[in-house]
Design a protein around this motif. Sequence first.
Motif, mmCIF file in Angstrom:
data_model
loop_
_atom_site.group_PDB
_atom_site.id
_atom_site.type_symbol
_atom_site.label_atom_id
_atom_site.label_comp_id
_atom_site.label_asym_id
_atom_site.label_seq_id
_atom_site.Cartn_x
_atom_site.Cartn_y
_atom_site.Cartn_z
ATOM 1 N N SER A 53 0.827 -1.206 0.000
ATOM 2 C CA SER A 53 0.000 0.000 0.000
ATOM 3 C C SER A 53 0.866 1.263 0.000
ATOM 4 O O SER A 53 0.520 2.268 -0.639
ATOM 5 N N SER A 57 0.479 4.245 -2.708
ATOM 6 C CA SER A 57 0.060 5.553 -2.189
ATOM 7 C C SER A 57 1.006 6.621 -2.715
ATOM 8 O O SER A 57 0.634 7.776 -2.868
ATOM 9 N N ASP A 183 -5.345 -1.545 -2.194
ATOM 10 C CA ASP A 183 -4.040 -1.041 -2.658
ATOM 11 C C ASP A 183 -3.086 -2.193 -2.953
ATOM 12 O O ASP A 183 -2.276 -2.116 -3.883
ATOM 13 N N SER A 186 -3.879 -3.453 -6.225
ATOM 14 C CA SER A 186 -3.508 -2.425 -7.209
ATOM 15 C C SER A 186 -2.011 -2.426 -7.457
ATOM 16 O O SER A 186 -1.556 -2.232 -8.589
ATOM 17 N N CYS A 187 -1.225 -2.633 -6.404
ATOM 18 C CA CYS A 187 0.230 -2.591 -6.534
ATOM 19 C C CYS A 187 0.710 -3.701 -7.471
ATOM 20 O O CYS A 187 1.556 -3.467 -8.347
ATOM 21 N N SER A 345 -5.764 4.044 -6.030
ATOM 22 C CA SER A 345 -4.974 3.934 -4.806
ATOM 23 C C SER A 345 -4.529 5.310 -4.323
ATOM 24 O O SER A 345 -4.496 5.573 -3.122
ATOM 25 N N SER A 349 -6.160 6.801 -0.708
ATOM 26 C CA SER A 349 -5.202 7.115 0.359
ATOM 27 C C SER A 349 -5.374 8.557 0.835
ATOM 28 O O SER A 349 -5.393 8.832 2.037
#
Lengths: 512, 77
Positions: A53, A57, A183, A186-187, A345, A349
């Motif tokens: 995350s 972010s 996240d 997403s990463c 993301s 955040s």
Amino acid sequence: MFKIHLTAVDLVLVVVYLGGVAALGIWYSRGIQSGKDFFLAGKSLPWWAAGLSLVVSDIGAKDMIGLAGDSYRYGLVMMNFDFIGCIFPVLVAAFFFMPFFWLAGVYTVPEYLGRRYNLGVRTFFAVIWILFMVGTLGTIYVSAAAMFEVLLGWNFWLSVLSTAVLVGIYTAWGGLRAVVVTDSLSCVVLIIGAALICGLGLAEAGGWSGIEQAVSRMEWTRHHLDLLPPADHPVFPWPAVLLGLGFVLGPAYWIGNQAIVQRTLGTRTENEARASYVFCAAIKLVFPVLLVVPGLVALALFSSELGQPGENWDGNRVLPMLVVRLLPPGVLGLVMGAFFAGVMSNLDSYVNSASTMIVTDVYRPFIHPEATDQECLALGRWLVIGLLLGGVAISYPIKAGFGSVFEAFQTFLSFFQGPLLALLLMGMLTRRATAWGGVAGMVTGVMTSAGLNSAPWLFGMQKGVPYLWVAWWSFVTALSTVAIVSAFTRPHEPQRLRGLVCWLPAEERIQP
Amino acid sequence: MNSIGILCMSMIEAVQGGSWAGKAAVMAVFGLLIVVLLCMPAHMTGKADGAPRWWSNVRLWAIGIALVQILVYAWWG
């Protein structure tokens, strides 16, 4: 400009990804019963999820697009933003700062500053960060809309509203836990998408040696293959890169930015807080390659079309051109997913952290000190919705002058990064730093930034000062002022400083 | 203030060199970080509760990452 024609496979991949993110977020929204659950994920986050995350972010879609343009313009030097500007401060923060934030049991960085110095310092930095975050929400929407228009043909309002609804679904109900879980997914998608662009681009350009040959043939790219340009470079001289980026802006961002720090405060143990930062640094080893090399690929392949960067040159065209020209059907869906991942993301955040700071640093101290935990939880949820809508409302005016507005926000924040880091360093490393020292350091540091930006002649300079130098000198001024004023004023009692200063461990660990 | 600014900028100009100096400086920073990590007391590295296995030793990973950075700056650009 460019139009992408998605195949059915691409569309299925995009829909599956978006549906998966929403479902995951909603699933992890269950069981949120207190403010601690909502704002700090109930201190239940595993180190790997917090680490993933942290990466997304920091890196959003606008960074992917922006860095490709900047590396086309400036070359390898842009890698320093993730190397010396990220990995170094992240490793330092992992061992010297994050464990103290975690043990102090704070929800926000300004809350720490309030406990260490006074309410004035806390409120000042909280308001600055909230203003910055709200402004940033607008710029994230605008960059998302610009991207979706190019890639999907969506109009402005469809792009902005669909992004807000999708993020709002899980962020308003699930808080930090939903944000961090989505996240993490997403990463992974972001890394796959960026690796595809980079790998296919390198193959097309004839590998790294092909890029070197192409770049060396051009006249205006003399320092493009220097990781650290010489000291007379007009924008990124190496001393400014090392001192301004590596010692000030990087640490201030990774230690003082609430949107970054908050996921680490939600980890299960002090050691997991440390591990999440180290994991983030490990992932960040590959990101400079994934984000900067595409710009150089574009330079090697499409410089005749993209041209030499000048005053009105648009760097945002570089990455879309690579996507359109290089990616085969079927792969596009994954890259679309990566762009969505970056937007969502970033947005979740900032919304989550702005909501946390408004409740913790404004509502509780000034508006309703007796607020119950349930009232704070409800307010936090409403604030997420309000912030998303507020971002939508300001996105349209921002759209008109996007480049200058985005730059103005970044310049605005750079005024405060040096002083913020100075106060955090002095506050954590020495018990002698006083409340008056903190206030004086904050004021002189910000004044130095403003002076260097608006009146460089005051400091004996004829032309504008590179922003990396501004950050460095404002940090030095603030640090010196805190030290000098603290020497003549009375420090807090040692008992009050327990758990807030490195050398004064808490007798009993404080839990929020 | 004007003379302080001139003095500071001239001090920086005096230590500036080519990009080799920058690479050496960055490598030295990461080298110093490795030394600090090696000298750090166990309670600050998460080892206080007992010796972890190598793969869960946060300090070891951090040193590895810093070493990779030194290699990158030594070899690239």
